[in-house]
Enzyme design. Structure first.
Site, PDB file in Angstrom:
ATOM      1  N   GLY A   1      37.689  25.239 -12.471  1.00  0.00           N
ATOM      2  CA  GLY A   1      36.297  25.524 -13.166  1.00  0.00           C
ATOM      3  C   GLY A   1      36.051  24.189 -13.612  1.00  0.00           C
ATOM      4  O   GLY A   1      34.873  23.698 -13.821  1.00  0.00           O
TER       5      GLY A   1
ATOM      6  N   GLY B   1      40.879  22.113 -19.885  1.00  0.00           N
ATOM      7  CA  GLY B   1      39.767  23.132 -19.928  1.00  0.00           C
ATOM      8  C   GLY B   1      39.603  23.347 -21.618  1.00  0.00           C
ATOM      9  O   GLY B   1      40.140  22.944 -22.507  1.00  0.00           O
TER      10      GLY B   1
ATOM     11  N   GLU C   1      46.513  20.073 -11.641  1.00  0.00           N
ATOM     12  CA  GLU C   1      46.898  21.608 -12.256  1.00  0.00           C
ATOM     13  C   GLU C   1      48.267  22.010 -11.407  1.00  0.00           C
ATOM     14  O   GLU C   1      49.145  22.592 -11.895  1.00  0.00           O
ATOM     15  CB  GLU C   1      45.847  22.436 -12.535  1.00  0.00           C
ATOM     16  CG  GLU C   1      44.959  22.000 -13.654  1.00  0.00           C
ATOM     17  CD  GLU C   1      43.788  23.084 -13.871  1.00  0.00           C
ATOM     18  OE1 GLU C   1      43.118  22.830 -15.052  1.00  0.00           O
ATOM     19  OE2 GLU C   1      43.234  23.512 -12.987  1.00  0.00           O
TER      20      GLU C   1
END
Length: 228
Positions: free
Chosen positions: A96, A26, A103
């Site tokens: 997102g 991210g 993860e």
């Protein structure tokens, strides 16, 4: 320096020589990876690193970091990752960027997990951020209908081109627009037992703390000293 960069660079100071480290994915994780690469070069740190996405792996390797597979490295000392939304109970929503499965795999194989975030992601209850779930392609249309019938308002994760987003594991993402999640543990248990659901973006009882940034200052969510 914007808050994302501030907290990402501060998180990089938590890594110590000799550690086995999971690196997140991210926009905030990007600053963490860049700062970590600077430290490795300047301090000659001996680290073993595992990435949570192909994007993070590519970035890390472009900066001279060596990325290995989790199976090769084994259990990790520390994983540092971003989060899309989290509560005082240290529960959160991630995914997102579409990397939630990798993860979570890295997180559950880490002795310590720390998130880094801007203060605005600290919420009273989860759900304003759409909850992603990673789903197998086969039967996914029927699964989407079942989720619609439950009132979970599922939508396909799409690319700018209008095509469906594919995860690193070649699955689809359904985003559930729930607005507010009263019982995240019960919801996760329900979703994970639906055939075709690979994993949910609910990360529950997994982390030690959240490193936050607001108006240029960094601090822990708890009263724990920043240098601890």
């Amino acid at each position: 320096m914007e808050d994302k960069e501030k907290v990402g660079r501060q998180a990089a100071t938590l890594v110590k020589d000799g550690m086995k480290v999971g690196i997140g994915s991210g926009s905030t994780a990007r600053f963490f990876i860049e700062a970590l690469a600077e430290r490795v070069k300047a301090e000659n740190l001996a680290l073993r690193l595992v990435a949570t996405s192909e994007e993070s792996k590519t970035l890390a390797e472009s900066l001279g970091l060596k990325i290995e597979a989790l199976n090769e490295v084994g259990p990790l000392d520390l994983t540092i990752d971003g989060v899309d939304e989290f509560t005082d109970e240290m529960n959160g929503i991630k995914g997102g960027g579409g990397c939630l499965l990798e993860e979570k795999i890295v997180a559950v194989n880490s002795e310590r997990v720390i998130w880094m975030a801007e203060e605005r992601k600290h919420v009273e209850k989860l759900g304003a951020f759409p909850l992603p779930i990673e789903v197998i392609k086969n039967g996914s249309e029927l699964l989407k209908k079942r989720l619609q019938e439950k009132g979970y308002r599922p939508e396909w994760r799409l690319l700018a081109s209008g095509e469906r987003f594919h995860t690193d594991n070649d699955n689809y993402i359904l985003d559930l627009h729930l607005e507010q999640i009263e019982d995240p543990h019960t919801l996760h248990d329900e979703l994970i037992h639906m055939v075709g659901v690979v994993e949910t973006g609910l990360f529950l009882n997994m982390i030690e703390n959240v490193l936050l940034a607001s108006e240029g200052e960094t601090y822990w969510t708890t009263d724990k000293p920043l240098n601890a």
